[in-house]
Design an enzyme around this catalytic site. Structure first.
Site, PDB file in Angstrom:
ATOM      1  N   ARG A 102       0.889  -1.185   0.000  1.00 47.13           N
ATOM      2  CA  ARG A 102       0.000   0.000   0.000  1.00 47.13           C
ATOM      3  C   ARG A 102       0.914   1.218   0.000  1.00 47.13           C
ATOM      4  NH1 ARG A 102      -5.362   1.490   3.439  1.00 47.13           N
ATOM      5  NH2 ARG A 102      -6.168   0.071   1.868  1.00 47.13           N
ATOM      6  N   HIS A 129      -7.400   0.867  -6.526  1.00 48.70           N
ATOM      7  CA  HIS A 129      -7.637   0.042  -5.319  1.00 48.70           C
ATOM      8  C   HIS A 129      -8.340  -1.248  -5.757  1.00 48.70           C
ATOM      9  CE1 HIS A 129      -7.932  -1.089  -1.295  1.00 48.70           C
ATOM     10  NE2 HIS A 129      -8.810  -0.237  -0.813  1.00 48.70           N
ATOM     11  N   GLN A 132     -10.262  -3.789  -3.308  1.00 52.33           N
ATOM     12  CA  GLN A 132     -11.581  -3.343  -2.851  1.00 52.33           C
ATOM     13  C   GLN A 132     -12.655  -3.671  -3.881  1.00 52.33           C
ATOM     14  OE1 GLN A 132     -12.386  -1.619   0.233  1.00 52.33           O
ATOM     15  NE2 GLN A 132     -14.408  -2.252  -0.449  1.00 52.33           N
ATOM     16  N   ASP A 217     -17.054   7.466  -1.959  1.00 51.32           N
ATOM     17  CA  ASP A 217     -15.840   7.329  -1.137  1.00 51.32           C
ATOM     18  C   ASP A 217     -15.542   8.711  -0.564  1.00 51.32           C
ATOM     19  OD1 ASP A 217     -13.454   6.417  -0.020  1.00 51.32           O
ATOM     20  OD2 ASP A 217     -12.354   6.356  -1.919  1.00 51.32           O
ATOM     21  N   CYS A 257     -16.403   1.966   0.394  1.00 52.10           N
ATOM     22  CA  CYS A 257     -15.269   1.107   0.772  1.00 52.10           C
ATOM     23  C   CYS A 257     -14.884   1.272   2.235  1.00 52.10           C
ATOM     24  CB  CYS A 257     -14.079   1.374  -0.140  1.00 52.10           C
ATOM     25  SG  CYS A 257     -13.386   3.035   0.025  1.00 52.10           S
ATOM     26  N   ARG A 285     -13.868  -8.287   2.075  1.00 55.59           N
ATOM     27  CA  ARG A 285     -12.443  -8.102   1.787  1.00 55.59           C
ATOM     28  C   ARG A 285     -11.682  -9.368   2.162  1.00 55.59           C
ATOM     29  NH1 ARG A 285     -10.409  -2.992   1.519  1.00 55.59           N
ATOM     30  NH2 ARG A 285      -8.612  -4.135   0.731  1.00 55.59           N
TER      31      ARG A 285
END
Ligand code: CP
Ligand code: NVA
Length: 300
Positions: A102, A129, A132, A217, A257, A285
């Site tokens: 990340r 991402h 996700q 988001d 998310c 996830r």
């Protein structure tokens, strides 16, 4: 050997297969069945940004599959003292079976992957991402069946999540209606990945009209903290309100998310409402990433 830096690293067929496997792994987990095909395997995890879901899903997922995960941050590795990413890639990948990263610049992931002898997974970069999106697709399909030819609205910032939704729309074939203020829209090259499936709107109500899913988001992503004030102003009318959900219709789902800022990109009543799947989306996830780990470590 395969990497997973963006969703396009998988074919549509592979994504469908991975989603089916994620649902199977979820069922196995609920039965309490021991399923440990990754015994003796190790995942290295490099986090340059904060994380709750991604870290715990990978760490718990590796443990459940019989393997182990190592959490690393620049603070306590030589990366933080200037050791080149290419050198780190050669060393780490000589010791572990896969690496999750990340980071900020997506080029860091590409540089690492170039020198890595094991699969590299994007656990979020400034641009994408993809982990996700796997969980989001799994969640949608558990409730509504195939996402192919459905309609999805994205409301808010043209960020890493939005980019990965665009990739998914182009790859899998569903309509993505973006309500994003000018100045915050995704790069035209990214929008082009969605082909004719992506449409831009100036207003969340227009974008949400009759869709199967509304998603959003945060307005300021990690690394954009200094822009918080100007973004609050720019996105003020790009909130998923109860009115926006009414425009979508009673059967429309809501996803985010997480982490969420109630009262900014989404009203608390929507986030906690009957159409919201955010908690299941977060849980998925774990299952989607376990399917990804099996795919990358065992099949390639
Ligand atoms: N959605 C997501 O990636 O959450 P974390 O930042 O907690 O990992
Ligand atoms: N767009 C957000 C997603 C967090 C999971 C960020 O990059 O901070």
């Amino acid at each position: 050997m395969r990497h997973f830096l963006t969703l396009r690293d998988l074919s549509a067929e592979e994504i469908h297969r991975l989603l089916r496997r994620a649902a199977e792994l979820k069922a196995l987990h609920y039965e309490g069945a021991l399923h440990q095909p990754l015994q003796g395997r190790v995942l290295g995890m490099l986090f340059e940004k904060s994380s709750t879901r991604t870290r715990v899903a990978f760490e718990a997922g590796m443990a459940q599959l019989g393997g182990h995960a190592i959490f690393l941050s620049p603070r306590d590795t030589q990366l933080g003292r200037g050791e080149p990413v290419e050198d780190t890639a050669r060393v780490l990948s000589s010791m572990v079976d896969a690496v999750m990263i990340r980071t900020y610049g997506h080029d860091q992931l590409e540089r690492f992957a170039d020198r890595s002898s094991v699969p590299v997974i994007n656990g979020l970069s400034d641009l994408w991402h993809p982990c996700q999106i796997l969980a989001d697709l799994q969640t949608f399909e558990a409730h509504r069946g195939s996402i192919v030819d459905r309609r999805v609205a994205w409301v808010g910032d043209g960020n890493n999540m939005c980019n990965s939704w665009i990739e998914a729309a182009g790859l899998l074939g569903f309509d993505l209606r973006l309500a994003i203020p000018p100045g915050y829209r995704p790069d035209p090259d990214v929008i082009a990945l969605g082909g004719h499936r992506v449409q831009l709107f100036d207003d969340p109500y227009q974008a949400a009209d009759g869709v199967d899913l509304v998603t959003t988001d945060v307005w300021a992503s990690m690394g954009q903290e200094s822009e918080q004030g100007s973004r609050l102003e720019a996105f003020r009318t790009f909130c998923v309100t109860e009115g926006v959900m009414e425009q979508a219709g009673p059967d429309a789902l809501f996803m985010h998310c997480l982490p969420a800022h109630r009262g900014e990109e989404v009203e608390a009543l929507v986030l906690e409402g009957a159409q919201s799947l955010v908690w299941e989306e977060a849980e998925n996830r774990l299952h989607a990433q376990k399917a990804l780990l099996e795919f990358l470590i065992l099949e390639h």
